[in-house]
Scaffold this motif. Structure first.
Motif, PDB file in Angstrom:
ATOM      1  N   LEU A 260       0.870  -1.058   0.179  1.00  0.00           N
ATOM      2  CA  LEU A 260      -0.069  -0.116  -0.053  1.00  0.00           C
ATOM      3  C   LEU A 260       0.831   1.357  -0.072  1.00  0.00           C
ATOM      4  CD1 LEU A 260      -2.702  -0.987   2.674  1.00  0.00           C
ATOM      5  CD2 LEU A 260      -2.912  -0.858   0.129  1.00  0.00           C
ATOM      6  N   ALA A 261       2.069   1.228   0.469  1.00  0.00           N
ATOM      7  CA  ALA A 261       2.826   2.430   0.676  1.00  0.00           C
ATOM      8  C   ALA A 261       3.383   2.487  -0.826  1.00  0.00           C
ATOM      9  CB  ALA A 261       4.134   2.014   1.436  1.00  0.00           C
ATOM     10  N   ARG A 262       3.333   2.025  -1.913  1.00  0.00           N
ATOM     11  CA  ARG A 262       3.344   2.270  -3.239  1.00  0.00           C
ATOM     12  C   ARG A 262       2.326   2.647  -4.037  1.00  0.00           C
ATOM     13  NH1 ARG A 262       6.754  -2.436  -2.093  1.00  0.00           N
ATOM     14  NH2 ARG A 262       5.023  -3.594  -3.241  1.00  0.00           N
ATOM     15  N   VAL A 263       1.276   2.735  -3.502  1.00  0.00           N
ATOM     16  CA  VAL A 263      -0.241   3.242  -3.937  1.00  0.00           C
ATOM     17  C   VAL A 263      -0.185   4.531  -4.179  1.00  0.00           C
ATOM     18  CG1 VAL A 263      -2.465   3.175  -4.109  1.00  0.00           C
ATOM     19  CG2 VAL A 263      -1.289   0.945  -3.563  1.00  0.00           C
ATOM     20  N   ARG A 264      -0.469   5.144  -5.317  1.00  0.00           N
ATOM     21  CA  ARG A 264      -0.535   6.683  -5.520  1.00  0.00           C
ATOM     22  C   ARG A 264      -1.785   7.110  -4.811  1.00  0.00           C
ATOM     23  NH1 ARG A 264      -0.729   9.922 -11.241  1.00  0.00           N
ATOM     24  NH2 ARG A 264      -0.709  12.048 -10.355  1.00  0.00           N
ATOM     25  N   GLY A 265      -1.502   8.139  -3.877  1.00  0.00           N
ATOM     26  CA  GLY A 265      -2.610   8.434  -3.127  1.00  0.00           C
ATOM     27  C   GLY A 265      -2.678   8.412  -1.735  1.00  0.00           C
ATOM     28  N   LEU A 266      -1.687   7.462  -1.511  1.00  0.00           N
ATOM     29  CA  LEU A 266      -1.637   6.731   0.007  1.00  0.00           C
ATOM     30  C   LEU A 266      -0.313   7.170   0.694  1.00  0.00           C
ATOM     31  CD1 LEU A 266      -3.458   3.425  -0.310  1.00  0.00           C
ATOM     32  CD2 LEU A 266      -4.415   5.578   0.324  1.00  0.00           C
ATOM     33  N   SER A 267      -0.354   7.436   2.011  1.00  0.00           N
ATOM     34  CA  SER A 267       1.082   7.622   2.539  1.00  0.00           C
ATOM     35  C   SER A 267       1.620   6.314   3.011  1.00  0.00           C
ATOM     36  CB  SER A 267       0.715   8.546   3.667  1.00  0.00           C
ATOM     37  OG  SER A 267      -0.012   7.678   4.856  1.00  0.00           O
ATOM     38  N   ALA A 268       2.915   6.566   3.270  1.00  0.00           N
ATOM     39  CA  ALA A 268       3.737   5.353   3.481  1.00  0.00           C
ATOM     40  C   ALA A 268       3.066   4.778   4.938  1.00  0.00           C
ATOM     41  CB  ALA A 268       4.946   5.680   3.956  1.00  0.00           C
ATOM     42  N   GLY A 269       2.469   5.461   5.753  1.00  0.00           N
ATOM     43  CA  GLY A 269       1.777   5.007   6.897  1.00  0.00           C
ATOM     44  C   GLY A 269       0.918   3.760   6.597  1.00  0.00           C
ATOM     45  N   TRP A 270       0.038   3.575   5.418  1.00  0.00           N
ATOM     46  CA  TRP A 270      -0.797   2.646   5.214  1.00  0.00           C
ATOM     47  C   TRP A 270      -0.340   1.249   5.104  1.00  0.00           C
ATOM     48  CZ3 TRP A 270      -6.157   3.070   3.368  1.00  0.00           C
ATOM     49  CH2 TRP A 270      -6.593   4.301   3.636  1.00  0.00           C
ATOM     50  N   THR A 272       1.482  -0.113   7.554  1.00  0.00           N
ATOM     51  CA  THR A 272       1.504  -0.584   8.982  1.00  0.00           C
ATOM     52  C   THR A 272       0.372  -0.316   9.774  1.00  0.00           C
ATOM     53  OG1 THR A 272       2.788   1.265   9.651  1.00  0.00           O
ATOM     54  CG2 THR A 272       3.914  -0.636   8.882  1.00  0.00           C
ATOM     55  N   ASN A 273      -0.268   0.868   9.311  1.00  0.00           N
ATOM     56  CA  ASN A 273      -1.621   1.307  10.540  1.00  0.00           C
ATOM     57  C   ASN A 273      -2.730   0.472  10.270  1.00  0.00           C
ATOM     58  OD1 ASN A 273      -2.839   1.906   7.907  1.00  0.00           O
ATOM     59  ND2 ASN A 273      -2.290   4.401   8.341  1.00  0.00           N
ATOM     60  N   ASP A 274      -3.822   0.594  11.261  1.00  0.00           N
ATOM     61  CA  ASP A 274      -4.831   0.074  11.340  1.00  0.00           C
ATOM     62  C   ASP A 274      -5.732  -0.120  10.309  1.00  0.00           C
ATOM     63  OD1 ASP A 274      -3.960  -0.995  13.664  1.00  0.00           O
ATOM     64  OD2 ASP A 274      -5.287   0.148  14.859  1.00  0.00           O
ATOM     65  N   ILE A 275      -5.938   1.195   9.596  1.00  0.00           N
ATOM     66  CA  ILE A 275      -6.809   1.295   8.555  1.00  0.00           C
ATOM     67  C   ILE A 275      -6.105   0.745   7.307  1.00  0.00           C
ATOM     68  CG2 ILE A 275      -5.710   3.507   7.669  1.00  0.00           C
ATOM     69  CD1 ILE A 275      -8.559   4.719   7.205  1.00  0.00           C
ATOM     70  N   GLY A 276      -5.078   0.674   7.028  1.00  0.00           N
ATOM     71  CA  GLY A 276      -4.541  -0.188   5.868  1.00  0.00           C
ATOM     72  C   GLY A 276      -4.831  -1.537   6.088  1.00  0.00           C
ATOM     73  N   ARG A 278      -7.592  -2.728   7.421  1.00  0.00           N
ATOM     74  CA  ARG A 278      -8.980  -2.950   7.501  1.00  0.00           C
ATOM     75  C   ARG A 278      -9.360  -2.990   5.833  1.00  0.00           C
ATOM     76  NH1 ARG A 278      -9.080   0.281  11.976  1.00  0.00           N
ATOM     77  NH2 ARG A 278      -9.621   2.055  10.768  1.00  0.00           N
ATOM     78  N   LEU A 279      -8.362  -2.044   5.053  1.00  0.00           N
ATOM     79  CA  LEU A 279      -8.512  -1.974   3.842  1.00  0.00           C
ATOM     80  C   LEU A 279      -8.260  -3.195   3.167  1.00  0.00           C
ATOM     81  CD1 LEU A 279      -8.885  -1.101   0.995  1.00  0.00           C
ATOM     82  CD2 LEU A 279      -6.567   0.183   1.231  1.00  0.00           C
ATOM     83  N   MET A 280      -7.240  -4.134   3.506  1.00  0.00           N
ATOM     84  CA  MET A 280      -6.700  -5.318   3.109  1.00  0.00           C
ATOM     85  C   MET A 280      -7.663  -6.267   3.574  1.00  0.00           C
ATOM     86  SD  MET A 280      -4.056  -4.612   1.428  1.00  0.00           S
ATOM     87  CE  MET A 280      -3.548  -6.497   1.007  1.00  0.00           C
ATOM     88  N   ASP A 281      -8.391  -6.230   4.659  1.00  0.00           N
ATOM     89  CA  ASP A 281      -9.277  -7.306   5.000  1.00  0.00           C
ATOM     90  C   ASP A 281     -10.545  -7.264   4.113  1.00  0.00           C
ATOM     91  OD1 ASP A 281      -7.941  -8.098   7.021  1.00  0.00           O
ATOM     92  OD2 ASP A 281      -9.089  -7.017   8.792  1.00  0.00           O
ATOM     93  N   ALA A 282     -10.915  -5.916   3.460  1.00  0.00           N
ATOM     94  CA  ALA A 282     -11.943  -5.734   2.554  1.00  0.00           C
ATOM     95  C   ALA A 282     -11.916  -6.235   1.432  1.00  0.00           C
ATOM     96  CB  ALA A 282     -12.394  -4.245   2.451  1.00  0.00           C
ATOM     97  N   LEU A 283     -10.351  -5.970   0.769  1.00  0.00           N
ATOM     98  CA  LEU A 283     -10.224  -6.698  -0.581  1.00  0.00           C
ATOM     99  C   LEU A 283     -10.101  -8.237  -0.490  1.00  0.00           C
ATOM    100  CD1 LEU A 283      -6.903  -4.467  -1.477  1.00  0.00           C
ATOM    101  CD2 LEU A 283      -9.246  -4.717  -2.704  1.00  0.00           C
ATOM    102  N   ALA A 284      -9.839  -8.778   0.779  1.00  0.00           N
ATOM    103  CA  ALA A 284      -9.562 -10.148   1.005  1.00  0.00           C
ATOM    104  C   ALA A 284     -11.241 -10.909   0.757  1.00  0.00           C
ATOM    105  CB  ALA A 284      -8.841 -10.637   2.253  1.00  0.00           C
ATOM    106  N   ALA A 285     -11.925 -10.275   1.365  1.00  0.00           N
ATOM    107  CA  ALA A 285     -13.621 -10.792   1.421  1.00  0.00           C
ATOM    108  C   ALA A 285     -14.262 -10.074   0.445  1.00  0.00           C
ATOM    109  CB  ALA A 285     -14.022  -9.987   2.683  1.00  0.00           C
TER     110      ALA A 285
END
Length: 390
Positions: A260-270, A272-276, A278-285
């Motif tokens: 996610l750190a390499r996705v344009r529009g997202l900060s490097a914090g994604w 390791t952070n909780d919101i990142g 939760r995003l990965m959980d949503a993609l997995a589902a």
């Protein structure tokens, strides 16, 4: 007209609502802020009739808005008058789960009276009442307290003018016989489903070029995730993630949270952070979008190049009929319906029903089916019946 001081207590509000409940109609307006929040921040409610008007402070400590909300949503005897009231209705829906009914919107009525496609409130007031509005307080901070008198006067002016506008517009509609035309439009505006914001439907507002079921399934999942995140934090959905980033992730999903750190529009914090996470959980589902949920292509089925030319002719006919009847073209028909008619659709089109059929749909159908044609007479464009028709 009696203008009350700013209402900040439940007793005064209850007394006002009890009086207004005996009126045939009330004018309603709101002031709100929504630049930095998901939910509109209601800052002021203005309400009145031809005899009295007041502004109500919904932020006043201890004030009970129940009598006001009951008057707006549960009282079927009083007509509620708004101007371009979509956002006002959304706020009321968010507070109550219902919408004001019966309803009258002066912007829609203005289209039936030939006053323009989307006439602004100040222009409508000047056109029908001959008064100029003070716009000085329009963009002030309605959330700060205390409100100054200029803000309150400006806000109340909206409903006092609205209460004066409505009888004039109603009289003109009766003269032209177009009042019944608006019944369907007002019922549509008052439909609560228009203001329900289902996270599962949020993906439909995001532009994406792909029509692959897997991509759209991921888009549906993460658009719903973003909606829930924005609600829980009360932040605009764009502050969570921009539409462009959402579409990019749906089309090119990251294989890990670190990516996610390499996705344009997202900060490097994604990464390791909780919101990142939760995003990965949503993609997995996410699951591929079912066939019955796949969106229709923007190029209407069966339209083709010839059909597009027919649609252009229908748009020309609409301009002619709109000018002749002095009714805004947008109220009569939308471009999508003209394209569907040109493509062969005959069912479920509003232009083939009721007053729209009488004013435009009948001729539109005749044009498509070869019974009507354009002609030039004395240098002017005119309609003529074909030999097959005659």
């Amino acid at each position: 007209m009696l203008i009350h001081p700013l209402i900040t207590d439940s007793e005064s509000l209850l007394a006002l609502c009890e009086r207004l409940a005996k009126s045939p109609f009330i004018a309603v307006d709101t002031e709100f802020m929504r630049e930095n929040t998901y939910w509109p921040d209601l800052c002021l409610i203005q309400i009145g009739n031809e005899e009295e008007a007041a502004a109500i402070d919904p932020k006043a400590e201890g004030i009970d808005l129940t009598p006001l909300l009951n008057l707006l949503v549960n009282n079927e005897e009083v007509l509620k008058v708004f101007h371009a009231g979509g956002q006002d209705l959304e706020i009321i829906f968010n507070m109550t789960g219902g919408t004001p009914h019966p309803l009258f919107d002066t912007q829609v009525a203005a289209m039936a009276l030939g006053l323009g496609e989307q006439i602004g409130y100040s222009n409508l007031v000047e056109s029908l009442i001959g008064e100029s509005l003070d716009k000085g307080a329009r963009f002030t901070d309605w959330g700060r307290r205390p409100l100054d008198q200029r803000q309150i006067d400006y806000a109340i002016g909206d409903v006092t003018h609205l209460a004066a506008l409505f009888p004039k517009m109603l009289k003109n509609l009766r003269k032209t016989g177009r009042g019944a035309w608006l019944d369907q439009e007002m019922e549509r505006l008052a439909e609560p489903a228009n203001y329900a914001n289902d996270p599962a439907e949020a993906y439909k507002r995001v532009r994406i070029s792909s029509r692959k079921a897997e991509v759209l399934g991921r888009l549906k999942a993460i658009a719903a995730w973003r909606e829930i995140e924005a609600r829980s934090k009360n932040l605009p959905r764009g502050r969570i993630m921009k539409d462009e980033t959402l579409a990019d992730i749906a089309a090119h999903p990251p294989t890990s949270q670190e990516a996610l750190a390499r996705v344009r529009g997202l900060s490097a914090g994604w990464k390791t952070n909780d919101i990142g996470a939760r995003l990965m959980d949503a993609l997995a589902a996410a699951h591929p979008l079912p066939a019955d949920e796949m969106p229709q292509r923007e190029d209407k089925p069966g339209l083709g190049k010839e059909g597009a030319l027919v649609a252009d002719l229908l748009k020309l006919l609409l301009k002619i009929r709109s000018r002749e009847s002095n009714v805004a073209a947008r109220l009569i028909a939308r471009s999508e319906e003209l394209e569907l008619l040109a493509a062969g659709r005959r069912q479920g089109l509003s232009i083939l029903e009721g007053w729209r059929y009488e004013q435009f749909g009948h001729d539109a159908l005749d044009l498509v089916e070869g019974r009507l044609a354009f002609a030039i007479r004395n240098g002017k464009l005119a309609m003529t019946r074909t030999e097959a028709e005659t």
